[in-house]
Design a protein around this motif. Structure first.
Motif, mmCIF file in Angstrom:
data_model
loop_
_atom_site.group_PDB
_atom_site.id
_atom_site.type_symbol
_atom_site.label_atom_id
_atom_site.label_comp_id
_atom_site.label_asym_id
_atom_site.label_seq_id
_atom_site.Cartn_x
_atom_site.Cartn_y
_atom_site.Cartn_z
ATOM 1 N N VAL A 84 65.621 1.219 214.898
ATOM 2 C CA VAL A 84 64.461 0.745 214.713
ATOM 3 C C VAL A 84 64.195 -0.634 215.766
ATOM 4 C CG1 VAL A 84 63.279 -0.935 212.949
ATOM 5 C CG2 VAL A 84 64.801 0.862 212.165
ATOM 6 N N HIS A 132 62.761 1.438 218.417
ATOM 7 C CA HIS A 132 61.364 1.742 217.932
ATOM 8 C C HIS A 132 60.391 0.691 218.236
ATOM 9 C CE1 HIS A 132 58.442 2.964 214.724
ATOM 10 N NE2 HIS A 132 57.984 3.666 215.867
ATOM 11 N N LEU A 172 57.093 0.075 220.725
ATOM 12 C CA LEU A 172 55.795 0.051 220.161
ATOM 13 C C LEU A 172 55.160 -1.258 220.735
ATOM 14 C CD1 LEU A 172 55.925 0.780 216.328
ATOM 15 C CD2 LEU A 172 54.960 2.145 218.313
ATOM 16 N N LEU A 207 53.837 -0.319 224.149
ATOM 17 C CA LEU A 207 52.645 0.327 223.831
ATOM 18 C C LEU A 207 51.524 -0.562 223.713
ATOM 19 C CD1 LEU A 207 51.079 2.739 223.934
ATOM 20 C CD2 LEU A 207 51.930 3.292 221.367
ATOM 21 N N GLN A 246 44.610 3.906 217.557
ATOM 22 C CA GLN A 246 45.835 3.499 218.301
ATOM 23 C C GLN A 246 46.440 2.261 217.992
ATOM 24 O OE1 GLN A 246 43.732 5.547 219.455
ATOM 25 N NE2 GLN A 246 44.310 6.724 221.199
ATOM 26 N N LEU A 263 45.774 0.255 215.494
ATOM 27 C CA LEU A 263 46.076 0.133 214.018
ATOM 28 C C LEU A 263 47.445 0.934 213.765
ATOM 29 C CD1 LEU A 263 42.693 0.806 212.039
ATOM 30 C CD2 LEU A 263 44.185 -1.117 211.884
ATOM 31 N N ALA A 264 47.515 1.972 214.369
ATOM 32 C CA ALA A 264 48.950 2.742 214.238
ATOM 33 C C ALA A 264 49.893 1.903 214.804
ATOM 34 C CB ALA A 264 48.926 4.093 214.894
ATOM 35 N N VAL A 265 49.837 1.183 215.886
ATOM 36 C CA VAL A 265 50.926 0.465 216.489
ATOM 37 C C VAL A 265 51.271 -0.843 215.325
ATOM 38 C CG1 VAL A 265 51.684 -1.156 218.401
ATOM 39 C CG2 VAL A 265 50.622 0.921 218.901
ATOM 40 N N GLU A 266 50.265 -1.587 214.918
ATOM 41 C CA GLU A 266 50.463 -2.604 214.299
ATOM 42 C C GLU A 266 51.078 -2.262 212.948
ATOM 43 O OE1 GLU A 266 47.293 -5.294 213.166
ATOM 44 O OE2 GLU A 266 46.405 -4.620 215.223
ATOM 45 N N TYR A 267 50.820 -1.117 212.646
ATOM 46 C CA TYR A 267 51.573 -0.273 211.295
ATOM 47 C C TYR A 267 52.846 -0.320 211.460
ATOM 48 C CZ TYR A 267 52.846 3.129 207.674
ATOM 49 O OH TYR A 267 53.388 3.578 206.762
ATOM 50 N N GLY A 268 53.238 0.259 212.700
ATOM 51 C CA GLY A 268 54.454 0.705 213.158
ATOM 52 C C GLY A 268 55.333 -0.648 213.092
ATOM 53 N N THR A 323 54.704 -3.471 211.742
ATOM 54 C CA THR A 323 54.776 -4.267 210.409
ATOM 55 C C THR A 323 56.031 -3.560 209.758
ATOM 56 O OG1 THR A 323 52.572 -4.908 210.078
ATOM 57 C CG2 THR A 323 53.877 -4.756 207.991
ATOM 58 N N SER A 339 55.594 7.538 223.254
ATOM 59 C CA SER A 339 55.632 6.121 223.210
ATOM 60 C C SER A 339 55.240 5.659 221.824
ATOM 61 C CB SER A 339 54.560 5.499 224.210
ATOM 62 O OG SER A 339 53.411 5.883 223.445
ATOM 63 N N LEU A 340 54.788 6.464 220.704
ATOM 64 C CA LEU A 340 54.623 5.818 219.653
ATOM 65 C C LEU A 340 55.794 6.083 218.718
ATOM 66 C CD1 LEU A 340 51.245 7.607 218.442
ATOM 67 C CD2 LEU A 340 51.653 5.295 218.564
ATOM 68 N N TRP A 382 58.807 7.230 216.436
ATOM 69 C CA TRP A 382 58.897 8.296 215.354
ATOM 70 C C TRP A 382 57.721 8.196 214.466
ATOM 71 C CZ3 TRP A 382 59.911 4.499 211.475
ATOM 72 C CH2 TRP A 382 60.811 3.494 211.886
ATOM 73 N N LEU A 383 56.701 7.405 214.657
ATOM 74 C CA LEU A 383 55.371 7.471 213.945
ATOM 75 C C LEU A 383 54.747 8.769 213.676
ATOM 76 C CD1 LEU A 383 53.565 3.922 214.831
ATOM 77 C CD2 LEU A 383 54.879 4.397 212.683
ATOM 78 N N VAL A 391 49.700 8.299 209.635
ATOM 79 C CA VAL A 391 49.408 7.621 210.968
ATOM 80 C C VAL A 391 48.416 8.521 211.659
ATOM 81 C CG1 VAL A 391 50.504 6.926 213.031
ATOM 82 C CG2 VAL A 391 51.651 6.371 210.865
ATOM 83 N N LEU A 445 44.989 7.900 210.445
ATOM 84 C CA LEU A 445 44.703 6.459 210.600
ATOM 85 C C LEU A 445 44.292 6.178 212.447
ATOM 86 C CD1 LEU A 445 44.811 3.417 209.968
ATOM 87 C CD2 LEU A 445 47.182 3.236 210.670
ATOM 88 N N ILE A 446 44.910 7.141 213.197
ATOM 89 C CA ILE A 446 44.514 6.994 214.476
ATOM 90 C C ILE A 446 43.123 7.910 214.749
ATOM 91 C CG2 ILE A 446 45.017 8.117 216.829
ATOM 92 C CD1 ILE A 446 47.980 7.437 216.316
ATOM 93 N N TRP A 506 50.601 -5.113 204.354
ATOM 94 C CA TRP A 506 49.775 -4.934 205.554
ATOM 95 C C TRP A 506 48.391 -4.189 205.214
ATOM 96 C CZ3 TRP A 506 48.228 -0.162 208.013
ATOM 97 C CH2 TRP A 506 47.672 -0.238 209.256
#
Lengths: 183, 183
Positions: A127, A130, A134, A137, A149, A151-156, A158, B32-33, B35-36, B102, B105-106, B166
């Motif tokens: 983690v 990971h 992020l 990125l 993108q 949003l996805a990064v922020e989600y990840g 969090t 770069s994402l 395991w999302l 995800v 989401l993107i 979130w």
DNA sequence: ACGCACATGTAATCAGTTACATGATTCT
DNA sequence: AGAATCATGTAACTGATTACATGTGCGT
């Protein structure tokens, strides 16, 4: 065999180590875990059970409660417990996905309090890595137009942070428990 | 077609809508994402690209930068943008797993600010249900000996709660943004 | 009588991984 | 010179889902 990942069949065996169940029971239990381990269908469960049976890791008992309605209760054998013990002590490849983490968590949590620390620490590392990826990125993306993108990064980030908090709590808890046992 | 789930091919098309890329570029971005969205291999990416090409949703341009090293840059076509718009406006089956959430989401984040609210609310509902199921299970388990199950449930509750926080934040943020647009 | 939950199983299909095959460029 | 990274692609395989097939027990 450094780096084997437990699969669904192992996991089913682990559940049977806890208590004897039918295929249907297993389905119900997994459903109650929500999407933590996915939502395996009977097309996955029954073949797994048959495979375990073929290898003599479980035994069946056909129960006809009341009248004609049959249930097949699967019970783990000594060979099955041995196989489980072997898998659990083997180093597991830190599988990136939640599913395999949770499956292993259940197995190891039930079978090996010592192995638990290793498993949690391994997950912690995954983690942390990971999260680092992020964060990198997030910088690379900057404030471009690709809202998805970002949003996805922020989600990840969090979820990763929440998981790290939990992992640290659990690691602390497990270590104090092991200390208590030592005394 | 109520309840279609977007798949990997759609997702790739969505990425190409953001910017033209080669298969290799897509791989790097997905890596770069973390395991999302899993860690799709070339064996998944290239066939997806070929499928999109066959349907004329993307076009290729073979670029030979410098000398002999070839790169194939894929660019979305008008038909591709249309197809994406169709998918995004269609009601999506609330896929239980993080991966499809995800991916959507993107896509939705980039393409449809209005759809975002729906998507986040749908996810919220899924997570709320999931948490309820886990709370039920926690009660049923009681303080039995199955430490693994209890750990898994706690893990699920922790991550579910973090996700809900979130989601609520994002929903609030998106709604104020939409208000701003309306004025 | 009808539908729903219980209960077990198989076969077709599918999405994606792994492994293979190939070759150029850059770094050490 | 050799390794690592860039770059594309295919074929075999695997794990799992979907759909099908079958039948009982219970509630309304």
């Amino acid at each position: 065999m450094a780096g084997m990942t437990i699969n669904f069949v192992h996991f089913v065996l682990g559940l049977l180590a806890d208590r004897s169940m039918s295929g249907y029971d297993i389905r119900c239990f997994l459903k109650s875990l929500g999407w933590l381990v996915g939502n395996p269908s009977f097309g996955a469960i029954y073949p797994a059970l048959h495979a375990l049976l073929k290898d003599d890791l479980v035994s069946v008992e056909t129960v006809s409660e009341s009248d004609k309605r049959i249930r097949k209760i699967y019970t783990i054998t000594d060979a099955g417990r041995q196989a489980l013990a072997d898998w659990v002590t083997q180093p597991v490849k830190p599988g990136s996905n939640v599913k395999s983490f949770v499956m292993q968590l259940i197995l190891i949590g039930n079978l090996s309090p010592q192995g638990l620390t290793t498993h949690l620490e391994q997950r912690r590392q995954v983690v942390v890595d990971h999260r680092a990826a992020l964060e990198q990125l997030a910088q690379d993306l900057g404030q471009g137009v690709n809202r998805g993108q970002r949003l996805a990064v922020e989600y990840g980030l969090t979820t990763a942070n929440a998981e790290l908090v939990w992992l640290d709590e659990m690691l602390a808890q497990v270590s104090t428990e092991l200390d208590a046992d030592r005394i």
